[in-house]
Write a protein that holds these residues in place. Structure first.
Motif, PDB file in Angstrom:
ATOM      1  N   GLN A   8       8.710  -2.877   0.890  1.00 54.03           N
ATOM      2  CA  GLN A   8       7.803  -3.126  -0.466  1.00 54.03           C
ATOM      3  C   GLN A   8       9.209  -4.355  -0.782  1.00 54.03           C
ATOM      4  N   ILE A   9      10.590  -4.778  -0.570  1.00 46.97           N
ATOM      5  CA  ILE A   9      11.175  -5.783  -1.481  1.00 46.97           C
ATOM      6  C   ILE A   9      10.999  -6.804  -0.301  1.00 46.97           C
ATOM      7  N   ASP A  10      10.605  -6.463   1.118  1.00 46.04           N
ATOM      8  CA  ASP A  10       9.853  -7.749   1.315  1.00 46.04           C
ATOM      9  C   ASP A  10       8.847  -8.747   1.203  1.00 46.04           C
ATOM     10  N   ARG A  11       8.003  -7.639   1.180  1.00 41.71           N
ATOM     11  CA  ARG A  11       6.525  -8.245   0.320  1.00 41.71           C
ATOM     12  C   ARG A  11       7.003  -9.022  -1.167  1.00 41.71           C
ATOM     13  N   LEU A  12       8.236  -8.799  -1.748  1.00 40.08           N
ATOM     14  CA  LEU A  12       8.052  -9.464  -3.071  1.00 40.08           C
ATOM     15  C   LEU A  12       8.937 -10.614  -3.084  1.00 40.08           C
ATOM     16  N   VAL A  13       9.823 -10.901  -1.540  1.00 35.35           N
ATOM     17  CA  VAL A  13      10.527 -11.900  -0.342  1.00 35.35           C
ATOM     18  C   VAL A  13       9.605 -13.019  -0.294  1.00 35.35           C
ATOM     19  N   GLN A  14       8.656 -12.385   0.323  1.00 38.27           N
ATOM     20  CA  GLN A  14       7.834 -13.701   1.187  1.00 38.27           C
ATOM     21  C   GLN A  14       6.654 -14.047  -0.504  1.00 38.27           C
ATOM     22  N   GLU A  15       6.242 -13.230  -1.141  1.00 37.65           N
ATOM     23  CA  GLU A  15       5.741 -13.362  -2.558  1.00 37.65           C
ATOM     24  C   GLU A  15       5.898 -14.889  -3.250  1.00 37.65           C
ATOM     25  N   SER A  16       6.855 -14.371  -3.696  1.00 34.90           N
ATOM     26  CA  SER A  16       8.402 -15.569  -4.251  1.00 34.90           C
ATOM     27  C   SER A  16       8.198 -16.984  -3.888  1.00 34.90           C
ATOM     28  N   VAL A  58      13.715  -1.964  -8.763  1.00 33.75           N
ATOM     29  CA  VAL A  58      14.358  -2.598  -7.642  1.00 33.75           C
ATOM     30  C   VAL A  58      15.259  -1.832  -6.380  1.00 33.75           C
ATOM     31  N   ARG A  59      16.151  -0.861  -7.207  1.00 32.24           N
ATOM     32  CA  ARG A  59      16.807   0.505  -6.738  1.00 32.24           C
ATOM     33  C   ARG A  59      15.920   1.552  -7.209  1.00 32.24           C
ATOM     34  N   ARG A  60      15.093   1.940  -7.905  1.00 37.03           N
ATOM     35  CA  ARG A  60      14.542   2.915  -7.315  1.00 37.03           C
ATOM     36  C   ARG A  60      13.357   3.164  -6.739  1.00 37.03           C
ATOM     37  N   LEU A  61      14.101   4.466  -5.566  1.00 39.65           N
ATOM     38  CA  LEU A  61      13.892   4.415  -4.428  1.00 39.65           C
ATOM     39  C   LEU A  61      12.128   5.198  -4.446  1.00 39.65           C
ATOM     40  N   VAL A  62      11.326   4.821  -4.872  1.00 36.73           N
ATOM     41  CA  VAL A  62       9.848   4.623  -4.226  1.00 36.73           C
ATOM     42  C   VAL A  62       9.406   5.084  -3.192  1.00 36.73           C
ATOM     43  N   GLY A  63       9.175   6.633  -2.720  1.00 34.70           N
ATOM     44  CA  GLY A  63       8.592   6.146  -1.435  1.00 34.70           C
ATOM     45  C   GLY A  63       9.768   6.735  -0.488  1.00 34.70           C
ATOM     46  N   GLY A  64      10.977   6.437  -0.236  1.00 30.74           N
ATOM     47  CA  GLY A  64      11.461   6.072   0.941  1.00 30.74           C
ATOM     48  C   GLY A  64      12.224   4.992   0.924  1.00 30.74           C
ATOM     49  N   VAL A  65      13.272   4.872   1.619  1.00 30.02           N
ATOM     50  CA  VAL A  65      13.989   3.762   2.420  1.00 30.02           C
ATOM     51  C   VAL A  65      12.740   2.672   3.275  1.00 30.02           C
ATOM     52  N   GLU A  79       1.085  -1.005  -0.297  1.00 28.51           N
ATOM     53  CA  GLU A  79      -0.024  -0.007   0.445  1.00 28.51           C
ATOM     54  C   GLU A  79       0.869   1.391  -0.297  1.00 28.51           C
ATOM     55  N   GLY A  80       1.698   1.057   0.833  1.00 30.73           N
ATOM     56  CA  GLY A  80       3.447   2.503   0.820  1.00 30.73           C
ATOM     57  C   GLY A  80       3.139   2.413  -0.336  1.00 30.73           C
ATOM     58  N   TYR A  81       4.018   1.299  -1.218  1.00 30.71           N
ATOM     59  CA  TYR A  81       4.547   1.639  -2.531  1.00 30.71           C
ATOM     60  C   TYR A  81       3.425   2.230  -3.728  1.00 30.71           C
ATOM     61  N   ALA A  82       2.392   1.532  -3.425  1.00 28.93           N
ATOM     62  CA  ALA A  82       1.793   2.498  -4.630  1.00 28.93           C
ATOM     63  C   ALA A  82       0.586   3.736  -4.070  1.00 28.93           C
TER      64      ALA A  82
END
Length: 282
Positions: free
Chosen positions: A182-190, A169-176, A119-122
């Motif tokens: 968001q990266i944690d979400r990708l890891v979990q979904e994968s 993934v490197r593009r800093l959308v919304g801050g650190v 949600e934060g990334y979106a």
């Protein structure tokens, strides 16, 4: 997708019958533009009109009833229509197709795919689009994006294959903190069944200049006379979208996707690299 599948079916059945659009339209007491709009899925035909066209094309019995049933389904409202106030027409078409797909293949070179966004990334991504959006619409857009993801919550959710360029993934959308989440979400979904995420690293030295999505659709049940292609390519643009269905077009994008997947990291290495990128965020 049912509306688009119906449109393509009616066009191909007319062509099989050896009739021009003008001849067919006149035979059912309509003008050519009416039939043209149906065959390009611009309008939803009434089931009675579909029945008349099928009779004209020599399609009767159980096959005709199967097509008419799809015509009735195509007139039903989808969940996304509650967001009509913030949805462009061209994206309404895509959401209908995405909700019916059996396999979704996505190559993203700039952003995290909408189906996998937090949600934060979106919210940050929507706020940062080059075309200004009114503040009152932002939360509606975010809610729509999150609602889209419910298709992945079902037990029979579609297979999702994503090739994600490292730049996205490197593009800093919304801050650190947003990016770490968001990266944690990708890891979990994968790690979920039927979801495959592959990172295309900078070191691969290759890529594709433009994101795209390929959708595969299950065949409609017999006795539907289904001559439609089971795969299409969707390309998003700033002012609309392209829907590519010609066999040569689909074949080219299919080959491109598989080539990108072949040089991308495998799922396990992708998770390791994603965790490393998250640790490097400062």
């Amino acid at each position: 997708m049912k509306r688009r599948r119906l449109a393509l079916t009616l066009r191909q059945l007319r062509e099989r019958a050896g009739m021009s659009a003008a001849e067919a339209a006149r035979a059912v007491e309509h003008d050519t533009s009416w039939l043209s709009r149906i065959e390009t899925s611009e309008v939803r035909p009434h089931p009675n009109d579909v029945r008349a066209l099928l009779a004209l094309y020599g399609v009767t019995g159980s096959q005709a009833e199967a097509v008419v049933a799809v015509a009735r389904q195509a007139k039903q409202r989808g969940w996304w229509q509650q967001y009509n106030d913030v949805l462009p027409d061209w994206f309404v078409t895509y959401l209908g197709m995405e909700s019916e797909a059996s396999v979704i293949r996505s190559y993203e070179c700039q952003m995290i795919p909408g189906l996998l966004q937090t949600e934060g990334y979106a919210r940050a991504a929507i706020e940062g689009v080059p075309v200004p959006i009114r503040a009152t619409e932002i939360e509606r857009q975010v809610a729509l994006r999150i609602d889209r993801q419910t298709i992945l919550a079902a037990d029979d959710h579609p297979t999702l294959r994503v090739v994600l360029d490292e730049g996205a993934v490197r593009r800093l959308v919304g801050g650190v903190e947003v990016m770490r989440g968001q990266i944690d979400r990708l890891v979990q979904e994968s790690t979920r069944a039927r979801i495959q995420i592959q990172l295309l690293p900078f070191a691969a030295g290759t890529g594709f200049d433009g994101s795209f999505v390929m959708l595969d659709f299950p065949p409609l049940p017999d006795p539907y006379p289904d001559p439609a292609e089971a795969r299409l390519v969707y390309v998003d643009t700033l002012a609309g979208a392209l829907y590519l269905e010609e066999p040569a077009q689909v074949s080219a994008y299919s080959a491109a996707f598989e080539q990108l997947a072949a040089v991308a990291l495998g799922p396990r290495d992708t998770r390791d690299r994603l965790r490393l990128i998250a640790r490097e965020l400062v």
